[in-house]
Enzyme design. Structure first.
Site, PDB file in Angstrom:
ATOM      1  N   HIS A  12       0.828  -1.221   0.000  1.00 19.84           N
ATOM      2  CA  HIS A  12       0.000   0.000   0.000  1.00 19.84           C
ATOM      3  C   HIS A  12       0.862   1.272   0.000  1.00 19.84           C
ATOM      4  CE1 HIS A  12      -0.252  -0.621   4.663  1.00 19.84           C
ATOM      5  NE2 HIS A  12       0.818   0.083   4.353  1.00 19.84           N
ATOM      6  N   HIS A  59      -1.494   5.031   9.434  1.00 17.72           N
ATOM      7  CA  HIS A  59      -0.157   5.619   9.527  1.00 17.72           C
ATOM      8  C   HIS A  59      -0.233   6.934  10.294  1.00 17.72           C
ATOM      9  CE1 HIS A  59      -0.149   2.861   6.116  1.00 17.72           C
ATOM     10  NE2 HIS A  59       1.149   2.725   6.292  1.00 17.72           N
ATOM     11  N   HIS A 194      10.618  -3.797   2.959  1.00 18.38           N
ATOM     12  CA  HIS A 194      11.069  -2.401   2.865  1.00 18.38           C
ATOM     13  C   HIS A 194      11.474  -1.878   4.230  1.00 18.38           C
ATOM     14  CE1 HIS A 194       6.800  -1.849   3.943  1.00 18.38           C
ATOM     15  NE2 HIS A 194       6.926  -0.537   4.052  1.00 18.38           N
ATOM     16  N   GLU A 241       4.741  -5.226   8.353  1.00 20.30           N
ATOM     17  CA  GLU A 241       3.356  -5.104   7.861  1.00 20.30           C
ATOM     18  C   GLU A 241       2.829  -6.424   7.299  1.00 20.30           C
ATOM     19  OE1 GLU A 241       3.271  -0.397   6.500  1.00 20.30           O
ATOM     20  OE2 GLU A 241       3.545  -1.931   4.975  1.00 20.30           O
TER      21      GLU A 241
HETATM   22 FE   LIG Z   1       2.330   1.054   5.534  1.00 19.93          FE
END
Ligand SMILES: [Fe+2]
Length: 293
Positions: A12, A59, A194, A241
């Protein structure tokens, strides 16, 4: 009876949302990413679910660090786009399904998963970017209601991979005890590998990501054993995540049909992974059960 017919996962990355919002999807860098979701949009349009359950993380848009629920279920009738610093994305308001959401809350909480019930909540790119990727751009409205389920993966300690998988199981049980006939699709979002900051910023581990996709399809219980520290070592700090993908997988059958898979690096500083898994049709499941007897 309602039932979960399929699940899909997708990264996302906020920059994907910015590329959509600023008309950059045809630029070569972004075309590589978006072309991987053309089949997904066709699949979604053909599948036409009645409701989507969107597992994502906020977030610091709806929840500041003052209050961070581990699992927060959106039970409202609508969820406006959040202000993400540059203003809310110009995407339609997400319509919820309060009746099914409340039913899920009741079933799952009585099954001893402590959800935070959100009767008012804004949603950020964590939810709306995967919706764009799967549902396409919209003319003023999303194609179906979406029940957001926010999972804490931003403040230690996030829930374990196993806990997320078992929550998926509980959601499936909840959906299957809902009396109305609804075809439900569940999204797991975030990932893949990431890391945004620190000495390992920019980390991408394609070998790990591809093995994760393989296991997600064929042997998800292997993934429920991964410890946070191992997940972060292999997939980077924000790679944590990926536990959200296990909520989606827990809600599906043990054996599923893999319909589609896509993987590309990078999008911004993130590996983009995507998979669509379908439960086998009810009739063939029944026939299989009869054969065994
Ligand atoms: Fe995220």
């Amino acid at each position: 009876m309602a039932r979960i017919i399929a699940g899909a996962t997708s990264s996302h990355v906020p920059a994907i949302g910015a590329a959509i919002d600023n008309g950059k999807t045809e630029e070569p860098y972004w075309k590589r990413v978006f072309s991987g979701f053309e089949k997904s949009k066709e699949w979604f349009a053909k599948t036409k679910p009645d409701v989507v359950i969107g597992v994502y993380n906020d977030h610091a848009s709806a929840f500041s660090v003052e209050i961070v629920p581990t699992f927060a279920l959106g039970c409202a009738s609508e969820f406006p786009p959040a202000d993400e610093g540059w203003g809310p994305r110009k995407v339609p308001v997400v319509q919820g399904h309060p009746e099914l959401a409340s039913h899920i809350a009741q079933s799952v909480i009585l099954d001893e998963f402590d959800l935070t019930i959100c009767n008012k909540m804004e949603v950020d790119h964590g939810l709306t970017v995967p919706m764009n990727l799967m549902m396409g751009t919209t003319n003023g409205a999303w194609p179906c209601p979406v029940i957001p389920l926010a999972v804490n993966v931003v403040l230690y300690p996030p829930p374990t991979a196993h806990r997320c998988f078992m929550l998926g199981r509980a959601i499936r049980k909840a959906v299957e005890s809902y009396p109305k006939d609804l075809r439900v699709v569940i999204f797991g979002t975030g990932g893949m590998s990431h890391q945004i900051s620190g000495p390992r910023a920019g980390l991408i581990n394609s070998k790990f990501d591809k093995a994760f996709l393989d296991n997600l399809a064929r042997d998800p219980k292997q993934l429920t054993k991964i410890k946070h520290v191992d997940l972060m070592r292999e997939a980077g700090l924000e790679g944590i995540e990926l536990v959200m993908w296990l909520v989606m997988r827990g809600a599906l059958d043990d054996k599923v049909n893999e319909v589609y898979r896509f993987y590309t690096v990078p999008a911004s500083n993130t590996a983009v992974g995507h998979i669509i898994l379908e439960n086998k049709p009810k009739a063939s499941r029944k026939a299989k059960g009869k054969k065994k007897k």
